[in-house]
Design an enzyme around this catalytic site. Sequence first.
Site, short mmCIF file in Angstrom:
data_model
loop_
_atom_site.label_atom_id
_atom_site.label_comp_id
_atom_site.label_asym_id
_atom_site.label_seq_id
_atom_site.Cartn_x
_atom_site.Cartn_y
_atom_site.Cartn_z
N LYS A 44 -13.00 21.62 8.06
CA LYS A 44 -11.64 21.14 8.02
C LYS A 44 -11.45 20.17 6.87
CE LYS A 44 -11.73 21.00 13.06
NZ LYS A 44 -11.89 20.08 14.22
N GLY A 45 -12.58 19.69 6.35
CA GLY A 45 -12.57 18.57 5.40
C GLY A 45 -11.77 18.78 4.13
N GLU A 100 -13.88 22.74 -1.59
CA GLU A 100 -14.70 21.97 -0.65
C GLU A 100 -14.41 20.48 -0.82
OE1 GLU A 100 -15.98 21.57 1.99
OE2 GLU A 100 -18.06 22.24 2.06
N ASP A 101 -14.68 19.72 0.23
CA ASP A 101 -14.45 18.27 0.15
C ASP A 101 -15.60 17.57 -0.55
OD1 ASP A 101 -16.22 18.82 2.24
OD2 ASP A 101 -15.15 17.65 3.74
N ASP A 104 -23.04 17.47 -0.65
CA ASP A 104 -23.98 16.40 -0.31
C ASP A 104 -25.38 16.92 -0.61
OD1 ASP A 104 -25.25 14.26 0.85
OD2 ASP A 104 -24.28 14.39 2.78
N LYS A 132 -22.23 14.07 -4.23
CA LYS A 132 -23.20 12.98 -4.03
C LYS A 132 -24.52 13.45 -4.61
CE LYS A 132 -22.07 11.30 0.59
NZ LYS A 132 -22.56 11.23 1.97
N PHE A 153 -21.43 7.12 3.05
CA PHE A 153 -20.69 8.00 3.97
C PHE A 153 -19.21 7.71 3.79
CE2 PHE A 153 -18.72 9.47 7.82
CZ PHE A 153 -19.27 10.73 7.94
N VAL A 154 -18.47 8.72 3.37
CA VAL A 154 -17.06 8.50 3.07
C VAL A 154 -16.14 9.19 4.09
CG1 VAL A 154 -17.32 8.05 0.61
CG2 VAL A 154 -17.13 10.41 1.40
N ARG A 166 -9.38 11.46 9.27
CA ARG A 166 -9.03 12.45 8.23
C ARG A 166 -7.71 12.09 7.57
NH1 ARG A 166 -12.58 16.84 8.75
NH2 ARG A 166 -13.24 17.33 10.85
P1 XMP Z 1 -24.33 19.48 2.67
O1 XMP Z 1 -25.37 18.43 2.94
O2 XMP Z 1 -24.71 20.80 3.24
O3 XMP Z 1 -23.13 18.93 3.50
O4 XMP Z 1 -23.96 19.54 1.20
C1 XMP Z 1 -21.87 19.24 3.25
C2 XMP Z 1 -21.02 18.88 4.43
O5 XMP Z 1 -21.43 17.68 5.10
C3 XMP Z 1 -20.33 16.87 5.39
N1 XMP Z 1 -20.48 15.57 4.71
C4 XMP Z 1 -19.68 14.52 4.88
N2 XMP Z 1 -18.62 14.33 5.68
N3 XMP Z 1 -18.41 12.12 4.89
C5 XMP Z 1 -17.98 13.13 5.67
O6 XMP Z 1 -16.99 12.96 6.37
C6 XMP Z 1 -19.48 12.22 4.07
O7 XMP Z 1 -19.83 11.26 3.38
C7 XMP Z 1 -20.15 13.49 4.08
N4 XMP Z 1 -21.23 13.94 3.40
C8 XMP Z 1 -21.39 15.24 3.82
C9 XMP Z 1 -19.12 17.62 4.86
O8 XMP Z 1 -18.53 18.29 5.95
C10 XMP Z 1 -19.65 18.62 3.90
O9 XMP Z 1 -18.90 19.81 3.87
MG MG Z 2 -17.06 20.08 4.97
#
Ligand code: XMP
Ligand code: MG
Length: 177
Positions: A44-45, A100-101, A104, A132, A153-154, A166
């Site tokens: 949903k991000g 994508e949001d 990570d 990140k 963590f954002v 959100r």
């Molecule tokens: P990966 O580690 O697979 O993760 O790249 C991607 C998903 O993890 C969530 N994510 C976050 N969600 N604040 C959030 O609210 C953050 O700082 C954060 N870091 C990772 C996110 O859903 C992303 O699609």
């Molecule tokens: Mg996401």
Amino acid sequence: MAFYEQEVGVLIPEDKLQARVKELGAQITRDYAGKELTLVCVLKGSTFFAMDLARAVDLPLTLEFLGVSSYQGGTETTGEVRITTDVSKPMAGKHLLIIEDIIDTGLTMSFLLENLRARHPASLKLCSLLEKPSRARTKIDIDYKGFVIDDLFVVGYGLDFAEKLRNVPFIGVMKGK
Ligand code: XMP
Ligand code: MG
């Protein structure tokens, strides 16, 4: 005073976010001129970002939504990803731009890119609002990137903490975390 003010500090303010979204929109407009573009928004991000970005792209386009869930091992994603909501149409022959949001560890996107590539789109590119890099566990090429952030963590602008926050209008960090 807004409901989140005690809890959330500003990392990227709303005006900076909106200015960057406009720049990305202009770049996408130039790159996809003459092509039929499909934005694949990851639920949903990415939805707040994707809806602003879609309006900043001066081209006819189609929206699709894809829901994914990463299996968690403790607080870390294990890299095992499952599609919870699939797109509504076949993706073969289409120019796909994933929205994508945040990237990570990159494990979620690595799975998604492979999954969508297997559907034989005409092209496949990635647009992520945030990256990140300090946490990367696999290399992901981001074709359109909003901002690079530290290992924080954002929340806000679509990103959640336990499904909440959100609707905070900027990218924020939780106070005292
Ligand atoms: P990966 O580690 O697979 O993760 O790249 C991607 C998903 O993890 C969530 N994510 C976050 N969600 N604040 C959030 O609210 C953050 O700082 C954060 N870091 C990772 C996110 O859903 C992303 O699609
Ligand atoms: Mg996401």
